[in-house]
Design an enzyme around this catalytic site. Structure first.
Site, PDB file in Angstrom:
ATOM      1  N   HIS A 319       0.844  -1.194   0.000  1.00 46.71           N
ATOM      2  CA  HIS A 319       0.000   0.000   0.000  1.00 46.71           C
ATOM      3  C   HIS A 319       0.875   1.239   0.000  1.00 46.71           C
ATOM      4  O   HIS A 319       1.939   1.235   0.621  1.00 46.71           O
ATOM      5  CB  HIS A 319      -0.915   0.021   1.242  1.00 46.71           C
ATOM      6  CG  HIS A 319      -2.093   0.930   1.081  1.00 46.71           C
ATOM      7  ND1 HIS A 319      -2.014   2.282   1.307  1.00 46.71           N
ATOM      8  CD2 HIS A 319      -3.358   0.678   0.696  1.00 46.71           C
ATOM      9  CE1 HIS A 319      -3.185   2.823   1.069  1.00 46.71           C
ATOM     10  NE2 HIS A 319      -4.032   1.874   0.689  1.00 46.71           N
ATOM     11  N   ASP A 370      -8.065  -5.170  -0.526  1.00 42.71           N
ATOM     12  CA  ASP A 370      -8.503  -6.006  -1.646  1.00 42.71           C
ATOM     13  C   ASP A 370      -8.246  -7.495  -1.442  1.00 42.71           C
ATOM     14  O   ASP A 370      -8.873  -8.322  -2.102  1.00 42.71           O
ATOM     15  CB  ASP A 370      -7.793  -5.562  -2.940  1.00 42.71           C
ATOM     16  CG  ASP A 370      -8.318  -4.243  -3.463  1.00 42.71           C
ATOM     17  OD1 ASP A 370      -9.546  -4.060  -3.441  1.00 42.71           O
ATOM     18  OD2 ASP A 370      -7.512  -3.405  -3.887  1.00 42.71           O
TER      19      ASP A 370
HETATM   20  C1  LIG Z   1      -7.811  -0.241  -2.801  1.00 41.67           C
HETATM   21  C2  LIG Z   1      -6.420  -0.142  -3.189  1.00 41.67           C
HETATM   22  O1  LIG Z   1      -6.140   0.525  -4.129  1.00 41.67           O
HETATM   23  S1  LIG Z   1      -5.254  -0.936  -2.252  1.00 41.67           S
HETATM   24  C3  LIG Z   1      -3.941  -1.335  -3.406  1.00 41.67           C
HETATM   25  C4  LIG Z   1      -4.389  -2.373  -4.373  1.00 41.67           C
HETATM   26  N1  LIG Z   1      -3.325  -2.766  -5.288  1.00 41.67           N
HETATM   27  C5  LIG Z   1      -2.678  -3.926  -5.177  1.00 41.67           C
HETATM   28  O2  LIG Z   1      -2.933  -4.757  -4.314  1.00 41.67           O
HETATM   29  C6  LIG Z   1      -1.658  -4.204  -6.240  1.00 41.67           C
HETATM   30  C7  LIG Z   1      -0.372  -4.741  -5.649  1.00 41.67           C
HETATM   31  N2  LIG Z   1       0.299  -3.703  -4.914  1.00 41.67           N
HETATM   32  C8  LIG Z   1       1.058  -2.764  -5.542  1.00 41.67           C
HETATM   33  O3  LIG Z   1       1.195  -2.761  -6.776  1.00 41.67           O
HETATM   34  C9  LIG Z   1       1.691  -1.679  -4.707  1.00 41.67           C
HETATM   35  O4  LIG Z   1       1.955  -2.130  -3.396  1.00 41.67           O
HETATM   36  C10 LIG Z   1       0.830  -0.395  -4.651  1.00 41.67           C
HETATM   37  C11 LIG Z   1       0.483   0.070  -6.064  1.00 41.67           C
HETATM   38  C12 LIG Z   1      -0.454  -0.652  -3.890  1.00 41.67           C
HETATM   39  C13 LIG Z   1       1.618   0.695  -3.928  1.00 41.67           C
HETATM   40  O5  LIG Z   1       2.635   1.029  -4.767  1.00 41.67           O
HETATM   41  P1  LIG Z   1       3.843   1.998  -4.371  1.00 41.67           P
HETATM   42  O6  LIG Z   1       3.562   2.777  -3.181  1.00 41.67           O
HETATM   43  O7  LIG Z   1       4.184   2.727  -5.621  1.00 41.67           O
HETATM   44  O8  LIG Z   1       4.972   0.975  -3.991  1.00 41.67           O
HETATM   45  P2  LIG Z   1       5.995   0.367  -4.988  1.00 41.67           P
HETATM   46  O9  LIG Z   1       5.298  -0.282  -6.158  1.00 41.67           O
HETATM   47  O10 LIG Z   1       7.005   1.418  -5.321  1.00 41.67           O
HETATM   48  O11 LIG Z   1       6.634  -0.759  -4.091  1.00 41.67           O
HETATM   49  C14 LIG Z   1       7.773  -0.619  -3.274  1.00 41.67           C
HETATM   50  C15 LIG Z   1       8.535  -1.943  -3.325  1.00 41.67           C
HETATM   51  O12 LIG Z   1       7.703  -3.002  -2.839  1.00 41.67           O
HETATM   52  C16 LIG Z   1       7.456  -3.943  -3.878  1.00 41.67           C
HETATM   53  N3  LIG Z   1       6.041  -4.277  -3.851  1.00 41.67           N
HETATM   54  C17 LIG Z   1       5.020  -3.457  -3.603  1.00 41.67           C
HETATM   55  N4  LIG Z   1       3.872  -4.115  -3.671  1.00 41.67           N
HETATM   56  C18 LIG Z   1       4.186  -5.394  -3.965  1.00 41.67           C
HETATM   57  C19 LIG Z   1       3.415  -6.540  -4.165  1.00 41.67           C
HETATM   58  N5  LIG Z   1       2.083  -6.493  -4.071  1.00 41.67           N
HETATM   59  N6  LIG Z   1       4.055  -7.685  -4.448  1.00 41.67           N
HETATM   60  C20 LIG Z   1       5.408  -7.740  -4.542  1.00 41.67           C
HETATM   61  N7  LIG Z   1       6.181  -6.664  -4.359  1.00 41.67           N
HETATM   62  C21 LIG Z   1       5.575  -5.508  -4.082  1.00 41.67           C
HETATM   63  C22 LIG Z   1       7.790  -3.226  -5.177  1.00 41.67           C
HETATM   64  O13 LIG Z   1       8.142  -4.110  -6.208  1.00 41.67           O
HETATM   65  C23 LIG Z   1       8.924  -2.350  -4.746  1.00 41.67           C
HETATM   66  O14 LIG Z   1      10.084  -3.140  -4.631  1.00 41.67           O
HETATM   67  P3  LIG Z   1      11.527  -2.557  -5.028  1.00 41.67           P
HETATM   68  O15 LIG Z   1      11.761  -1.417  -4.094  1.00 41.67           O
HETATM   69  O16 LIG Z   1      12.426  -3.711  -4.851  1.00 41.67           O
HETATM   70  O17 LIG Z   1      11.392  -2.102  -6.448  1.00 41.67           O
HETATM   71  O1  LIG Z   2      -5.679   4.789  -0.628  1.00 37.33           O
HETATM   72  C1  LIG Z   2      -5.237   4.144  -1.578  1.00 37.33           C
HETATM   73  O2  LIG Z   2      -4.202   4.465  -2.211  1.00 37.33           O
HETATM   74  C2  LIG Z   2      -5.917   2.921  -2.037  1.00 37.33           C
HETATM   75  C3  LIG Z   2      -6.897   2.377  -1.061  1.00 37.33           C
HETATM   76  O3  LIG Z   2      -6.550   1.679  -0.130  1.00 37.33           O
HETATM   77  C4  LIG Z   2      -8.297   2.739  -1.216  1.00 37.33           C
HETATM   78  O4  LIG Z   2      -8.639   3.524  -2.120  1.00 37.33           O
HETATM   79  O5  LIG Z   2      -9.140   2.265  -0.433  1.00 37.33           O
END
Ligand SMILES: CC(=O)SCCNC(=O)CCNC(=O)[C@H](O)C(C)(C)COP(=O)(O)OP(=O)(O)OC[C@H]1O[C@@H](n2cnc3c(N)ncnc32)[C@H](O)[C@@H]1OP(=O)(O)O
Ligand SMILES: O=C([O-])CC(=O)C(=O)O
Length: 433
Positions: A319, A370
Site C-alpha cells: 500500500h 482487496d
Molecule cells: C484499494 C487499493 O487501491 S489498495 C492497493 C491495491 N493494489 C494492489 O494490491 C496491487 C499490488 N500492490 C502494488 O502494486 C503496490 O503495493 C501499490 C500500487 C499498492 C503501492 O505502490 P507503491 O507505493 O508505488 O509501492 P511500490 O510499487 O514502489 O513498491 C515498493 C517496493 O515493494 C514492492 N512491492 C510493492 N507491492 C508489492 C506486491 N504487491 N508484491 C510484490 N512486491 C511488491 C515493489 O516491487 C517495490 O520493490 P523494489 O523497491 O524492490 O522495487
Molecule cells: O488509498 C489508496 O491508495 C488505495 C486504497 O486503499 C483505497 O482507495 O481504499
C-alpha cells in the site's frame, strides 16, 4: 495574515515533529502563498527536506523536480477521512468502530453531511434511495447493446456517464442539486451493475426493492432471490470498509475533474476509470484470478516463491500509505474465515492465510483491503468481475462527498511537470526528415 503564516511556518520548520493541524496549515499555506506546486513530505517528520525543493531553471522559469507518483505530497485539505499513524477514520470515527456498529447507509450519510444521522434523518435518506434506485429505461436499453464480453468496469463507466444524459439537473451546480445527485448516484450504481450482470446472461433486470438496504437490494437484484441475512450483513460491512480513503487515486481523479467545475457525473465517471486499474480497485478481481490460478493450498508455496523470485507483484499486498498493515484487512479476513466456516468450505480462506504468511514473511508486505475481499465475495457467490464494481458501489459515497467538498472551496488542480525533453529543437520540413 502573511506575517501569521510566516511565523507559524518558521515554528514548524524548527520542530522535529509536526502535528496534523500543522500539516493541514502547511498544506493550505503552501497552496495559497508559496509557488503553487510546492512539495512537502507527509510522514510527520520535519526536516530540511520539508522545504527542500529541487529547483532547476529552464529559460529563466523556475520548475521543480517531480516526485514520482506524487508520493507524500499533500494535495488537498479534507475533513472527510483521515489516515494518521495507520488508523483510518471517517469524519474522525475509527473504521473499527464503524465496521462493528454502523450500516453502510449511516456511513454514506456521515461522509456526505459530516455527522451520523438520527433516526428520522436515516429514514429520510432511505426514502430518497428508494425513490432514485430505478435506472432510466434508456440506460437499460443501452446496456442491452453492450457487447456481451464487455469488461464490467468499462460497462459501469459508460452506464454512469449515460445516467447524466437522463438527469435534467446534471449541470445544476447548486449545493442542493449536487447533494441530491450524490444520493441518486449512490442509489443507481447497484441497480446498473446488477442489471448489467443479468443482461449479459440474457436475463431481464430485476427492479429494485423498496425499504431495504443497499447490500440487500444489490444481492436481490443480482439473483432475483431474497438474500440470506448473513450475506447481507457481510456485504454491508464490506461496503462500510470501502466507503472512503482520503486521497486515493480514484478520489483524486474525481477531485481533479470537478475542480474544473465540471459536473458530478463527470467526476464519478473519471473515478470509475481510475478505480478499474489493478494497482487500485481492480486488485480485488486480480487476487481472485491468482487464487484460481493457484488452485489449492498445496500449490501456494511454489506459486508464491516463484512469483517473488521473478519479481512479480502479489495482488492485494502492499500500500502506498500503510506500511504496517491496512486496518480494513483484518475485518475482511475475519469475514472470510466466518463465511468459510458457515459454508463448510475453508479452501480459499486457508490459501489466503498461507499466501499472507509467505508474502509477509519474505517481503514484509501486508495484505490490503482487496486481498481478503476476494475470498469473501467468492464465498458470497458473486462473479469475480463484479468485485471491482462492488467497490464502486461503496466508494461512490466517498467520491461524491469529496466532490461536494471540492466544490465548496474550489481551486483548479493544475500541478506542473518537470520537463525532461529536448530543448532548442527546430522544426524540420517533412522532406528533410
Ligand atoms: C484499494 C487499493 O487501491 S489498495 C492497493 C491495491 N493494489 C494492489 O494490491 C496491487 C499490488 N500492490 C502494488 O502494486 C503496490 O503495493 C501499490 C500500487 C499498492 C503501492 O505502490 P507503491 O507505493 O508505488 O509501492 P511500490 O510499487 O514502489 O513498491 C515498493 C517496493 O515493494 C514492492 N512491492 C510493492 N507491492 C508489492 C506486491 N504487491 N508484491 C510484490 N512486491 C511488491 C515493489 O516491487 C517495490 O520493490 P523494489 O523497491 O524492490 O522495487
Ligand atoms: O488509498 C489508496 O491508495 C488505495 C486504497 O486503499 C483505497 O482507495 O481504499
Amino acid at each position: 495574515m502573511q506575517q501569521e503564516h510566516l511565523t507559524r511556518k518558521d515554528k514548524i520548520r524548527n520542530e522535529k515533529n509536526i502535528n496534523e493541524a500543522d500539516k493541514a496549515f502547511l498544506c493550505l499555506y503552501l497552496f495559497t502563498s508559496l509557488p503553487k506546486s510546492f512539495m512537502i513530505k507527509s510522514d510527520g517528520t520535519n526536516n530540511e527536506s520539508l522545504f527542500n525543493v529541487n529547483y532547476t531553471h529552464v529559460k529563466g522559469e523556475r520548475t521543480m523536480t517531480a516526485t514520482k507518483g506524487l508520493e507524500g505530497i499533500v494535495a488537498a485539505a479534507s475533513s472527510i477521512s483521515s489516515i494518521i499513524d495507520g488508523v483510518l477514520t471517517y469524519r474522525g470515527i475509527d473504521i473499527d468502530d464503524l465496521a462493528a456498529n454502523a450500516t453502510f447507509e449511516e456511513v454514506a450519510y456521515l461522509l456526505w453531511y459530516g455527522k451520523l444521522p438520527n433516526r428520522s434523518e436515516l429514514d429520510g435518506l432511505q426514502k430518497q434511495l428508494d425513490q432514485f434506485a430505478a435506472v432510466p429505461q434508456g440506460v437499460l436499453d443501452q446496456i442491452k447493446l453492450y457487447p456481451k464480453d464487455t469488461n464490467s468496469m468499462a460497462a459501469l463507466r459508460t452506464a454512469v456517464s449515460s445516467l447524466a444524459l437522463y438527469d435534467a439537473s446534471a449541470n445544476d451546480m447548486s449545493l442542493e442539486a449536487n447533494q441530491l445527485k450524490a444520493i441518486k448516484l449512490q442509489a443507481q450504481l447497484p441497480t446498473v451493475i446488477a442489471a448489467y450482470a443479468r443482461i449479459r446472461e440474457g436475463k431481464e433486470p430485476v427492479a429494485p426493492k423498496q425499504g431495504v438496504s443497499i447490500a440487500y437490494n444489490f444481492l436481490y437484484m443480482l439473483t432475483g432471490n431474497e438474500p440470506a441475512e448473513v450475506a447481507v450483513k457481510a456485504l454491508d460491512q464490506a461496503l462500510v470498509l470501502h466507503a472512503d480513503h482520503e486521497l486515493n487515486a480514484s478520489t483524486f481523479a474525481a477531485r481533479v475533474t470537478v475542480a474544473t467545475l465540471s459536473d458530478i457525473y463527470s467526476g464519478v465517471t473519471s473515478a470509475i476509470g481510475a478505480l478499474k486499474g489493478p494497482l487500485h480497485g481492480g486488485a480485488n478481481e486480480a487476487v481472485m484470478v491468482m487464487l484460481e490460478e493457484i488452485g489449492s493450498a498445496a500449490n501456494v508455496e511454489s506459486f508464491i516463491n516463484n512469483a517473488l523470485a521473478n519479481k512479480h507483484k502479489i495482488m492485494g499486498f502492499g500500500h502506498r500509505v500503510y506500511k504496517n498493515g491496512d486496518p480494513r484487512a483484518k475485518h475482511l479476513q475475519k469475514m472470510s474465515r466466518e463465511l468459510g466456516k458457515l459454508t463448510g468450505n475453508m479452501e480459499l480462506y486457508e490459501m489466503s492465510v498461507k499466501i499472507e504468511e509467505l508474502v509477509t514473511g519474505q517481503k514484509g508486505l501486508k495484505p490490503n483491503v482487496d486481498f481478503y475481499s476476494a475470498s469473501v465475495y467468492t464465498t458470497l457467490e458473486i462473479p469475480r468481475d463484479l468485485f471491482t464494481p462492488i467497490f464502486a458501489i461503496s466508494r461512490v459515497s466517498g467520491w461524491s462527498a469529496h466532490i461536494l467538498e471540492q466544490y465548496q472551496d474550489n481551486r483548479l488542480i493544475r500541478p506542473r511537470a518537470d520537463y525532461v525533453g529536448p530543448v532548442n529543437a527546430k522544426y524540420i520540413p517533412i522532406e528533410q526528415r
